[in-house]
Scaffold this motif. Structure first.
Motif, PDB file in Angstrom:
ATOM      1  N   ARG A 153       0.839  -1.216   0.000  1.00  0.00           N
ATOM      2  CA  ARG A 153       0.000   0.000   0.000  1.00  0.00           C
ATOM      3  C   ARG A 153       0.867   1.257   0.000  1.00  0.00           C
ATOM      4  O   ARG A 153       0.606   2.199  -0.749  1.00  0.00           O
ATOM      5  CB  ARG A 153      -0.911  -0.009   1.234  1.00  0.00           C
ATOM      6  CG  ARG A 153      -2.096  -0.925   1.044  1.00  0.00           C
ATOM      7  CD  ARG A 153      -3.023  -0.892   2.234  1.00  0.00           C
ATOM      8  NE  ARG A 153      -4.283  -1.553   1.918  1.00  0.00           N
ATOM      9  CZ  ARG A 153      -5.041  -2.196   2.799  1.00  0.00           C
ATOM     10  NH1 ARG A 153      -4.681  -2.255   4.062  1.00  0.00           N
ATOM     11  NH2 ARG A 153      -6.170  -2.767   2.424  1.00  0.00           N
ATOM     12  N   ARG A 154       1.902   1.265   0.835  1.00  0.00           N
ATOM     13  CA  ARG A 154       2.786   2.441   0.913  1.00  0.00           C
ATOM     14  C   ARG A 154       3.458   2.721  -0.422  1.00  0.00           C
ATOM     15  O   ARG A 154       3.663   3.863  -0.819  1.00  0.00           O
ATOM     16  CB  ARG A 154       3.890   2.208   1.956  1.00  0.00           C
ATOM     17  CG  ARG A 154       3.518   2.479   3.382  1.00  0.00           C
ATOM     18  CD  ARG A 154       4.772   2.674   4.247  1.00  0.00           C
ATOM     19  NE  ARG A 154       5.734   1.592   4.183  1.00  0.00           N
ATOM     20  CZ  ARG A 154       5.682   0.472   4.890  1.00  0.00           C
ATOM     21  NH1 ARG A 154       4.675   0.274   5.728  1.00  0.00           N
ATOM     22  NH2 ARG A 154       6.604  -0.456   4.779  1.00  0.00           N
ATOM     23  N   GLU A 155       3.825   1.632  -1.122  1.00  0.00           N
ATOM     24  CA  GLU A 155       4.638   1.767  -2.346  1.00  0.00           C
ATOM     25  C   GLU A 155       3.803   1.775  -3.628  1.00  0.00           C
ATOM     26  O   GLU A 155       4.371   1.754  -4.724  1.00  0.00           O
ATOM     27  CB  GLU A 155       5.655   0.621  -2.404  1.00  0.00           C
ATOM     28  CG  GLU A 155       6.648   0.584  -1.255  1.00  0.00           C
ATOM     29  CD  GLU A 155       7.611   1.763  -1.271  1.00  0.00           C
ATOM     30  OE1 GLU A 155       7.988   2.188  -2.371  1.00  0.00           O
ATOM     31  OE2 GLU A 155       7.956   2.261  -0.190  1.00  0.00           O
ATOM     32  N   GLY A 156       2.499   1.718  -3.504  1.00  0.00           N
ATOM     33  CA  GLY A 156       1.654   1.697  -4.702  1.00  0.00           C
ATOM     34  C   GLY A 156       1.828   0.430  -5.526  1.00  0.00           C
ATOM     35  O   GLY A 156       1.789   0.478  -6.761  1.00  0.00           O
ATOM     36  N   ILE A 157       2.027  -0.680  -4.842  1.00  0.00           N
ATOM     37  CA  ILE A 157       2.268  -1.972  -5.509  1.00  0.00           C
ATOM     38  C   ILE A 157       0.948  -2.725  -5.660  1.00  0.00           C
ATOM     39  O   ILE A 157       0.187  -2.850  -4.691  1.00  0.00           O
ATOM     40  CB  ILE A 157       3.301  -2.792  -4.692  1.00  0.00           C
ATOM     41  CG1 ILE A 157       4.697  -2.190  -4.922  1.00  0.00           C
ATOM     42  CG2 ILE A 157       3.256  -4.283  -5.042  1.00  0.00           C
ATOM     43  CD1 ILE A 157       5.743  -2.648  -3.953  1.00  0.00           C
ATOM     44  N   ILE A 158       0.707  -3.228  -6.876  1.00  0.00           N
ATOM     45  CA  ILE A 158      -0.579  -3.892  -7.142  1.00  0.00           C
ATOM     46  C   ILE A 158      -0.472  -5.414  -7.134  1.00  0.00           C
ATOM     47  O   ILE A 158      -1.488  -6.102  -7.139  1.00  0.00           O
ATOM     48  CB  ILE A 158      -1.177  -3.445  -8.498  1.00  0.00           C
ATOM     49  CG1 ILE A 158      -0.235  -3.818  -9.659  1.00  0.00           C
ATOM     50  CG2 ILE A 158      -1.480  -1.946  -8.498  1.00  0.00           C
ATOM     51  CD1 ILE A 158      -0.943  -3.864 -10.991  1.00  0.00           C
ATOM     52  N   ALA A 159       0.743  -5.950  -7.166  1.00  0.00           N
ATOM     53  CA  ALA A 159       0.870  -7.410  -7.253  1.00  0.00           C
ATOM     54  C   ALA A 159       2.076  -7.926  -6.468  1.00  0.00           C
ATOM     55  O   ALA A 159       3.140  -7.304  -6.461  1.00  0.00           O
ATOM     56  CB  ALA A 159       0.984  -7.845  -8.710  1.00  0.00           C
TER      57      ALA A 159
ATOM     58  N   GLN B  61      -2.015 -20.247   1.052  1.00  0.00           N
ATOM     59  CA  GLN B  61      -2.465 -19.738   2.352  1.00  0.00           C
ATOM     60  C   GLN B  61      -2.031 -18.277   2.532  1.00  0.00           C
ATOM     61  O   GLN B  61      -2.825 -17.416   2.935  1.00  0.00           O
ATOM     62  CB  GLN B  61      -1.865 -20.608   3.458  1.00  0.00           C
ATOM     63  CG  GLN B  61      -2.466 -20.393   4.811  1.00  0.00           C
ATOM     64  CD  GLN B  61      -1.824 -21.303   5.854  1.00  0.00           C
ATOM     65  OE1 GLN B  61      -0.750 -21.846   5.657  1.00  0.00           O
ATOM     66  NE2 GLN B  61      -2.499 -21.440   6.977  1.00  0.00           N
ATOM     67  N   MET B  62      -0.765 -17.999   2.203  1.00  0.00           N
ATOM     68  CA  MET B  62      -0.275 -16.612   2.331  1.00  0.00           C
ATOM     69  C   MET B  62      -1.008 -15.680   1.363  1.00  0.00           C
ATOM     70  O   MET B  62      -1.366 -14.559   1.721  1.00  0.00           O
ATOM     71  CB  MET B  62       1.233 -16.544   2.070  1.00  0.00           C
ATOM     72  CG  MET B  62       2.047 -16.918   3.284  1.00  0.00           C
ATOM     73  SD  MET B  62       3.659 -16.134   3.285  1.00  0.00           S
ATOM     74  CE  MET B  62       4.465 -17.076   2.035  1.00  0.00           C
ATOM     75  N   ALA B  63      -1.231 -16.150   0.141  1.00  0.00           N
ATOM     76  CA  ALA B  63      -1.920 -15.316  -0.860  1.00  0.00           C
ATOM     77  C   ALA B  63      -3.327 -14.973  -0.371  1.00  0.00           C
ATOM     78  O   ALA B  63      -3.791 -13.827  -0.513  1.00  0.00           O
ATOM     79  CB  ALA B  63      -1.978 -16.047  -2.198  1.00  0.00           C
TER      80      ALA B  63
ATOM     81  N   SER C  30      -7.059 -11.138   2.127  1.00  0.00           N
ATOM     82  CA  SER C  30      -8.022 -10.718   3.152  1.00  0.00           C
ATOM     83  C   SER C  30      -7.570  -9.409   3.807  1.00  0.00           C
ATOM     84  O   SER C  30      -8.393  -8.645   4.308  1.00  0.00           O
ATOM     85  CB  SER C  30      -8.219 -11.820   4.196  1.00  0.00           C
ATOM     86  OG  SER C  30      -7.170 -11.814   5.126  1.00  0.00           O
ATOM     87  N   LEU C  31      -6.268  -9.168   3.799  1.00  0.00           N
ATOM     88  CA  LEU C  31      -5.734  -7.930   4.396  1.00  0.00           C
ATOM     89  C   LEU C  31      -5.798  -6.759   3.410  1.00  0.00           C
ATOM     90  O   LEU C  31      -5.969  -5.609   3.822  1.00  0.00           O
ATOM     91  CB  LEU C  31      -4.269  -8.147   4.815  1.00  0.00           C
ATOM     92  CG  LEU C  31      -4.031  -9.138   5.954  1.00  0.00           C
ATOM     93  CD1 LEU C  31      -2.543  -9.472   6.070  1.00  0.00           C
ATOM     94  CD2 LEU C  31      -4.548  -8.565   7.270  1.00  0.00           C
ATOM     95  N   ALA C  32      -5.609  -7.068   2.134  1.00  0.00           N
ATOM     96  CA  ALA C  32      -5.578  -6.010   1.109  1.00  0.00           C
ATOM     97  C   ALA C  32      -6.101  -6.596  -0.196  1.00  0.00           C
ATOM     98  O   ALA C  32      -5.326  -7.124  -1.004  1.00  0.00           O
ATOM     99  CB  ALA C  32      -4.153  -5.483   0.933  1.00  0.00           C
ATOM    100  N   ALA C  33      -7.412  -6.509  -0.393  1.00  0.00           N
ATOM    101  CA  ALA C  33      -8.044  -7.151  -1.550  1.00  0.00           C
ATOM    102  C   ALA C  33      -7.554  -6.553  -2.865  1.00  0.00           C
ATOM    103  O   ALA C  33      -7.636  -7.196  -3.925  1.00  0.00           O
ATOM    104  CB  ALA C  33      -9.564  -7.020  -1.444  1.00  0.00           C
TER     105      ALA C  33
END
Ligand code: PNS
Length: 170
Positions: free
Chosen positions: A78-84, A100-102, A107-110
């Motif tokens: 979110r801070r870095e403007g990263i989408i993937a 599981q991590m994905a 769930s944290l950042a849809a």
């Protein structure tokens, strides 16, 4: 501008990592290789050493930069403007944990997608932990890491020193 992150410990960076970073750099405008900083984990190389090795290893990729993060990867995105978030998948054994991590990250950042890239067959067995073990026992890992990483490995493993900032590192 579509930015992706290749996160990891990179202790040390291997040719398998670099294969994934290079392929991710073809898919996105910009790729940030991000070293996860976790003081509770033992490392052979310090944060600074791992970052410096990655900077050297990625120098030929025009759209790749190296950074580090602590805390949640999704917050870094979110801070870095990263989408993937780009992850390499070596085998089915990687899949359970990576899925599981994905899903946790989703769930944290849809808005941040996880993208899996299948590891090249020649690197399907390759892991930093195995490289350290084999090199520590005198095995030849020259086909698995960049030359300067090999030199750093040999120097570190023969000196018996662990990373200065990692108490208890092997
Ligand atoms: O190379 P590694 O050790 O597999 O890298 C793991 C890393 C750094 C990618 C992972 O531990 C991570 O994403 N850590 C950040 C902490 C976090 O966001 N945890 C929740 C993920 S579900």
């Amino acid at each position: 501008m579509r930015r992706a992150v290749c996160p990891g410990s990179f202790d040390p960076v291997t040719l398998g990592h670099l294969d994934i970073v290079g392929r991710a750099s073809q898919l996105f405008d910009e790729v940030v290789v991000a070293v996860g900083v976790n003081p509770s984990k033992s490392r052979l190389f310090s944060d600074e050493e791992r970052i410096a090795m990655l900077e050297r290893a990625c120098a030929d990729f025009d759209n790749v930069t190296v950074s580090s993060f602590s805390g949640l990867l999704t917050e870094f995105c979110r801070r870095e403007g990263i989408i993937a978030i780009v992850k390499g998948l070596r085998a089915v054994s990687d899949f359970d944990y990576e899925l599981q991590m994905a899903q946790m990250n989703a769930s944290l950042a849809a808005e941040v997608e996880t993208v899996f890239i299948p590891t090249a067959p020649e690197y399907s067995f390759l892991a930093s932990s195995l490289v350290k073990e084999v090199a520590g026992l005198g095995g030849d890992v020259s086909a698995l890491v960049p030359d300067f990483v090999l030199q750093a490995l040999v120097a570190r493993l023969t000196s018996g020193d662990a990373a200065a900032d990692e108490p208890g590192a092997p």
